[in-house]
Design a protein around this motif. Structure first.
Motif, PDB file in Angstrom:
ATOM      1  N   ASN A 577       0.816  -1.220   0.000  1.00 37.95           N
ATOM      2  CA  ASN A 577       0.000   0.000   0.000  1.00 37.95           C
ATOM      3  C   ASN A 577       0.847   1.266   0.000  1.00 37.95           C
ATOM      4  N   SER A 578       2.134   1.124  -0.332  1.00 36.05           N
ATOM      5  CA  SER A 578       3.042   2.273  -0.295  1.00 36.05           C
ATOM      6  C   SER A 578       2.736   3.253  -1.430  1.00 36.05           C
ATOM      7  N   SER A 579       3.003   4.526  -1.151  1.00 33.07           N
ATOM      8  CA  SER A 579       2.796   5.578  -2.162  1.00 33.07           C
ATOM      9  C   SER A 579       3.864   5.517  -3.249  1.00 33.07           C
ATOM     10  N   ILE A 580       4.855   4.625  -3.063  1.00 33.60           N
ATOM     11  CA  ILE A 580       5.899   4.479  -4.086  1.00 33.60           C
ATOM     12  C   ILE A 580       5.313   3.958  -5.405  1.00 33.60           C
ATOM     13  N   TRP A 581       4.210   3.221  -5.292  1.00 34.21           N
ATOM     14  CA  TRP A 581       3.550   2.675  -6.481  1.00 34.21           C
ATOM     15  C   TRP A 581       2.710   3.749  -7.168  1.00 34.21           C
ATOM     16  N   THR A 582       2.711   3.732  -8.505  1.00 40.68           N
ATOM     17  CA  THR A 582       1.854   4.624  -9.296  1.00 40.68           C
ATOM     18  C   THR A 582       0.577   3.887  -9.654  1.00 40.68           C
ATOM     19  N   GLN A 583      -0.558   4.602  -9.513  1.00 39.61           N
ATOM     20  CA  GLN A 583      -1.836   3.993  -9.876  1.00 39.61           C
ATOM     21  C   GLN A 583      -2.541   4.912 -10.865  1.00 39.61           C
ATOM     22  N   GLY A 584      -3.183   4.350 -11.851  1.00 41.89           N
ATOM     23  CA  GLY A 584      -3.879   5.173 -12.832  1.00 41.89           C
ATOM     24  C   GLY A 584      -4.666   4.323 -13.796  1.00 41.89           C
ATOM     25  N   SER A 585      -5.370   4.984 -14.690  1.00 42.99           N
ATOM     26  CA  SER A 585      -6.223   4.245 -15.630  1.00 42.99           C
ATOM     27  C   SER A 585      -5.431   3.748 -16.832  1.00 42.99           C
ATOM     28  N   SER A 586      -4.316   4.425 -17.156  1.00 42.88           N
ATOM     29  CA  SER A 586      -3.544   4.017 -18.348  1.00 42.88           C
ATOM     30  C   SER A 586      -2.337   3.189 -17.923  1.00 42.88           C
ATOM     31  N   LEU A 587      -2.549   1.898 -17.803  1.00 39.58           N
ATOM     32  CA  LEU A 587      -1.498   0.965 -17.381  1.00 39.58           C
ATOM     33  C   LEU A 587      -0.432   0.867 -18.474  1.00 39.58           C
ATOM     34  N   PRO A 588       0.843   1.186 -18.156  1.00 40.91           N
ATOM     35  CA  PRO A 588       1.884   1.062 -19.189  1.00 40.91           C
ATOM     36  C   PRO A 588       2.183  -0.417 -19.477  1.00 40.91           C
ATOM     37  N   THR A 589       2.078  -0.811 -20.729  1.00 41.68           N
ATOM     38  CA  THR A 589       2.364  -2.195 -21.117  1.00 41.68           C
ATOM     39  C   THR A 589       3.555  -2.218 -22.075  1.00 41.68           C
ATOM     40  N   HIS A 590       4.109  -3.406 -22.271  1.00 39.09           N
ATOM     41  CA  HIS A 590       5.241  -3.612 -23.186  1.00 39.09           C
ATOM     42  C   HIS A 590       6.371  -2.627 -22.879  1.00 39.09           C
ATOM     43  N   GLN A 591       6.628  -2.492 -21.588  1.00 36.03           N
ATOM     44  CA  GLN A 591       7.625  -1.549 -21.079  1.00 36.03           C
ATOM     45  C   GLN A 591       8.702  -2.345 -20.348  1.00 36.03           C
ATOM     46  N   SER A 592       9.969  -2.062 -20.641  1.00 33.30           N
ATOM     47  CA  SER A 592      11.052  -2.794 -19.979  1.00 33.30           C
ATOM     48  C   SER A 592      11.324  -2.218 -18.589  1.00 33.30           C
ATOM     49  N   LEU A 593      11.888  -3.054 -17.727  1.00 33.70           N
ATOM     50  CA  LEU A 593      12.281  -2.690 -16.363  1.00 33.70           C
ATOM     51  C   LEU A 593      11.170  -1.966 -15.615  1.00 33.70           C
ATOM     52  N   ILE A 594      10.070  -2.679 -15.454  1.00 35.88           N
ATOM     53  CA  ILE A 594       8.922  -2.128 -14.746  1.00 35.88           C
ATOM     54  C   ILE A 594       8.399  -3.163 -13.753  1.00 35.88           C
ATOM     55  N   TRP A 595       7.934  -2.693 -12.620  1.00 40.79           N
ATOM     56  CA  TRP A 595       7.306  -3.546 -11.608  1.00 40.79           C
ATOM     57  C   TRP A 595       5.804  -3.327 -11.664  1.00 40.79           C
ATOM     58  N   TYR A 596       5.057  -4.406 -11.577  1.00 36.79           N
ATOM     59  CA  TYR A 596       3.596  -4.340 -11.551  1.00 36.79           C
ATOM     60  C   TYR A 596       3.095  -4.952 -10.246  1.00 36.79           C
ATOM     61  N   LYS A 597       1.973  -4.412  -9.763  1.00 34.52           N
ATOM     62  CA  LYS A 597       1.342  -4.974  -8.571  1.00 34.52           C
ATOM     63  C   LYS A 597      -0.171  -4.981  -8.757  1.00 34.52           C
ATOM     64  N   SER A 598      -0.801  -6.080  -8.340  1.00 32.36           N
ATOM     65  CA  SER A 598      -2.253  -6.157  -8.371  1.00 32.36           C
ATOM     66  C   SER A 598      -2.704  -7.084  -7.244  1.00 32.36           C
ATOM     67  N   THR A 599      -4.009  -7.232  -7.123  1.00 31.44           N
ATOM     68  CA  THR A 599      -4.565  -8.168  -6.144  1.00 31.44           C
ATOM     69  C   THR A 599      -5.552  -9.093  -6.852  1.00 31.44           C
ATOM     70  N   PHE A 600      -5.758 -10.259  -6.261  1.00 25.22           N
ATOM     71  CA  PHE A 600      -6.752 -11.188  -6.799  1.00 25.22           C
ATOM     72  C   PHE A 600      -7.367 -11.982  -5.663  1.00 25.22           C
ATOM     73  N   ILE A 601      -8.595 -12.405  -5.883  1.00 28.39           N
ATOM     74  CA  ILE A 601      -9.265 -13.321  -4.957  1.00 28.39           C
ATOM     75  C   ILE A 601      -9.028 -14.728  -5.493  1.00 28.39           C
ATOM     76  N   ALA A 602      -8.459 -15.607  -4.662  1.00 30.17           N
ATOM     77  CA  ALA A 602      -8.150 -16.966  -5.122  1.00 30.17           C
ATOM     78  C   ALA A 602      -9.434 -17.740  -5.377  1.00 30.17           C
ATOM     79  N   PRO A 603      -9.477 -18.532  -6.449  1.00 34.23           N
ATOM     80  CA  PRO A 603     -10.626 -19.418  -6.672  1.00 34.23           C
ATOM     81  C   PRO A 603     -10.826 -20.319  -5.452  1.00 34.23           C
ATOM     82  N   GLU A 604     -12.062 -20.636  -5.162  1.00 35.76           N
ATOM     83  CA  GLU A 604     -12.366 -21.446  -3.973  1.00 35.76           C
ATOM     84  C   GLU A 604     -11.829 -22.869  -4.117  1.00 35.76           C
ATOM     85  N   GLY A 605     -11.709 -23.532  -2.976  1.00 35.51           N
ATOM     86  CA  GLY A 605     -11.276 -24.928  -2.977  1.00 35.51           C
ATOM     87  C   GLY A 605      -9.897 -25.098  -2.379  1.00 35.51           C
TER      88      GLY A 605
END
Length: 702
Positions: A577-605
């Motif tokens: 949850n650090s402010s070091i991460w950038t958040q926005g609607s235009s996710l940069p793709t096909h970019q070298s030397l980049i870190w990505y972070k997201s969250t997911f809910i694991a499928p049940e079971g």
């Protein structure tokens, strides 16, 4: 429990035994997976579990030991014991195993005057310390058979006979020293040396290979043992996916016992996963599935598992014949033969073999006719009735395949997940950098604390002009930037990690910055003197259009170990949850030397999960702070050289049966115990460029 041997077999509590064994490496699974894997191995007809011991993770810093989590060796051995199986403990401490640095800790390399795996005081002292540590740990927990434990065999060194020629007299003396050192521990169970023809008595020399039926031990007093029967082959980035037909595997096993074999081990029975940076090198993939009878996730792989289980049952019915008599050999025709084991003149077991690579045959044996498909063995425990033929697969066929998404798997797309990113600085990023007037070898410089080393220098140009940049590297990959813009990417492959980059460049007038991030993908784990095989750049030359060359190799270079994101700890959940991460609607793709972070809910079971990274380039991935390994989806294997249907008949090798034209791996194992019931944090370090919005999480089903 007493364990000894004679020329026919291992003798356990006075009884000669035919033993089926399987390799399961404890750190390539989670402790929660161990009981299920071992139970399925037992159900598949195994008597023994074989494992290496991984020195570099047990002693990450000299004198500081670690035996927790996936590296809880005692817990693993006791889990095998609880299932009622034996253990073959391959202490080594050299493992190979496609494991980082062959299992040696990297600090060993920096001990003054050391030379690995030869007659060398500093190396022998450290090897003996670690052997002593492991032997004493097993003794303290009463885990050797003589103490009532499950360990019936131990191994010192590993496949040294394959490289001994390179070490001269020092190698010969080292073998004798290793043997004497092992015997002095008085563990009361036999020691083995695999692929070691000069193993001194009473150490048993054993066979490793795709076939071991013709193997003969170096003394008539020793039993015929096979410590590594390859169920498939390991996976390398950029290579086709190898597999081994079960008909050939069963044929090899049956031939071994037909010819007097007594102990047989599958390498691997369960392969598992090279989590984190444990994979060896160069370019060994994260999946260590090995086309084993139990797949990477611990599920039964059919028809391989079932066919081999039936084979083990058939061989077990012949046990009393095999361990007590010498076979009578009978030719039944061209490439056709029988080997018959008698207990009395009227009581026998027989193996009927057709080792022709194409012609099926009808043979007559004891007045009866038998059909023998090409490249097959029939087993007759009573010399009359065929209970098993290696080419006749009746075990259920598998639906789907672990290397590709199966239809039954539930899938959660991350396309609508909130993504954050952090774009790394190119080149030197902290005051922890240093300079040298030469190109430094990478592993000596980084000490393997990171896959990455930045090489940075300046190129002065008196005018704006074009030139050619020529870079030579020992390996394994490198991304080149000119004036902070991506210029080129070069890489090697598993059998030769070295590469060259030749690129036409446009220089600006004045100062031009050349930044090169050199990458290793697993430290070398095999070969003579593998411990001193280097990585990184060794030549940088600039040539003008008239081919006048200027060597920049002795320029002043600035070095930085690791990447900015690594030093910030972007993989740690505390920074989620650090402010070091950038958040926005235009996710940069096909970019070298980049870190990505997201969250997911694991499928049940309760099923294990896999991360589909087909849309990504090259990098590493973490789930809730756990490193699930390196990925390289952008590196496709060649499209040629593979056959759609591989004929099991005829001699198998690692290149015979392959799936071509795809990445080595797109699915990455997330153990169920690494995910939370609610939200989970996914972090990726993308080195080349990809599209994280196309990533998905899938449930694995057996």
């Amino acid at each position: 429990m007493s364990v000894s041997y004679d020329s026919k077999a291992l003798i356990i509590d006075g009884r000669k035994r035919i033993l089926q064994s399987g390799s399961v490496h404890y750190p390539r699974a989670t402790p929660e997976m161990w009981p299920g894997i071992i139970d399925k191995a037992k159900e598949g007809g195994l008597d023994v579990i074989e494992t290496y011991v991984f020195w570099n993770y047990h002693e990450p810093v000299k004198g500081q030991y670690y035996f927790e989590g996936r590296f809880d060796l005692v817990k693993f051995v006791k889990t095998v014991q609880d299932a009622g199986l034996f253990v073959h403990l391959r202490i080594g401490p050299y493992a190979c195993a496609e494991w980082n640095y062959g299992g040696f800790p990297l600090w060993l390399h920096f001990i003054p005057g050391i030379q690995f795996r030869t007659t060398n005081g500093p190396f022998q002292a450290e090897m003996e310390l670690f052997l002593t540590k492991i032997v004493n740990l097993m003794k303290e927990e009463n885990l050797f058979a003589s103490q009532g434990g499950p360990i019936i065999l131990a191994q010192v060194e590993n496949e040294y006979g394959n490289v001994e020629w390179a070490y001269g007299i020092g190698g010969e003396l080292y073998v004798k020293w290793a043997a004497e050192t092992a015997l002095n521990y008085n563990i009361s169970v036999p020691w083995v040396m695999c692929a070691q023809e000069d193993a001194p008595d009473p150490i048993i020399n054993t066979c490793n290979g795709f076939y071991c039926d013709t193997f003969i031990p170096n003394s008539p007093s020793k039993p015929k043992m096979w410590t590594e029967d390859y169920t498939g082959w390991f996976l390398s980035f950029g290579y086709p996916v190898p597999y081994r037909p079960v008909e050939d595997l069963a044929f090899a096993v049956a031939r071994f016992f037909e010819k007097g074999g007594t102990f047989h081990n599958y390498y691997m029975y369960f392969g598992g996963t090279n989590f984190g940076r444990t994979a060896g090198g160069p370019l060994v993939a994260t999946s260590y599935d090995y086309d084993a009878p139990l797949d990477e996730y611990g599920f039964i792989r059919q028809p391989k598992w079932g066919h081999l289980r039936d084979l083990h049952m058939a061989i077990k019915q012949c046990e009393e014949y095999l361990v007590n008599g010498d076979p009578k050999h009978l030719s039944l025709g061209m490439n056709l033969e029988a080997d018959i084991y008698y207990t009395t003149p009227d009581d026998c077991a027989a193996f009927l073999a057709n080792y022709d690579t194409s012609l099926d045959a009808n043979v007559t044996f004891n007045g009866k006719s038998y059909f023998l498909p090409a490249w097959s063995v029939s087993i007759l425990p009573d010399c009359k009735n065929v209970v098993f033929n290696t080419a006749k697969v009746v075990a259920q066929k598998r639906v789907g395949d672990t290397s590709t998404p199966s239809a039954s798997a539930s899938e959660t797309s991350l396309s609508n997940s909130p993504w954050c990113w952090y774009l790394e600085k190119v080149g030197v990023w902290s005051n922890g950098s240093f300079t040298a007037n030469s190109l430094l070898e990478q592993i000596n410089t980084t000490k393997d604390t990171s896959d990455f080393l930045w090489y940075t220098t300046s190129i002065e140009a008196d005018e704006k002009k074009d030139a050619f940049l020529l870079i030579e590297s020992l390996g394994h990959a490198a991304l080149v930037f000119l004036n902070k813009k991506v210029l080129a990417f070069g890489y090697g492959y598993h059998d030769d990690a070295s590469f060259n980059i030749s690129e036409k460049i446009s220089l600006e007038q004045g100062n031009n910055t050349l930044d090169i991030i050199s990458m290793i993908i697993g430290v070398q784990n095999y070969g003579p003197w593998f411990d001193i095989m280097g990585a990184g750049l060794y030549s940088v030359i600039l040539a003008d259009l008239k081919n006048v060359k200027e060597d920049y190799s002795s320029n002043e270079w600035t070095y930085q170990v690791g990447t900015e994101g690594e030093s910030l700890g972007l993989d740690n959940t505390e920074l989620a949850n650090s402010s070091i991460w950038t958040q926005g609607s235009s996710l940069p793709t096909h970019q070298s030397l980049i870190w990505y972070k997201s969250t997911f809910i694991a499928p049940e079971g309760e099923s294990p999960l896999s991360l589909n990274l087909a849309s990504m380039g090259k990098g590493q991935a973490w789930v809730n702070g756990q490193n699930i390994g390196r990925y390289w989806s952008a590196y496709l294997s060649p499209t040629s050289g593979c056959t759609d249907n591989c004929d099991y008949r005829g001699t198998y090798d690692a290149q015979k049966c392959q799936k071509c034209g795809q990445p080595a791996q797109i699915l990455y194992h997330i153990p169920r115990t690494w995910v939370n019931p609610g939200e989970n944090v996914l972090v990726l370090h993308e080195e080349l460029g990809g599209d994280p919005s196309k990533i998905s999480v899938m449930t694995r089903n057996g």
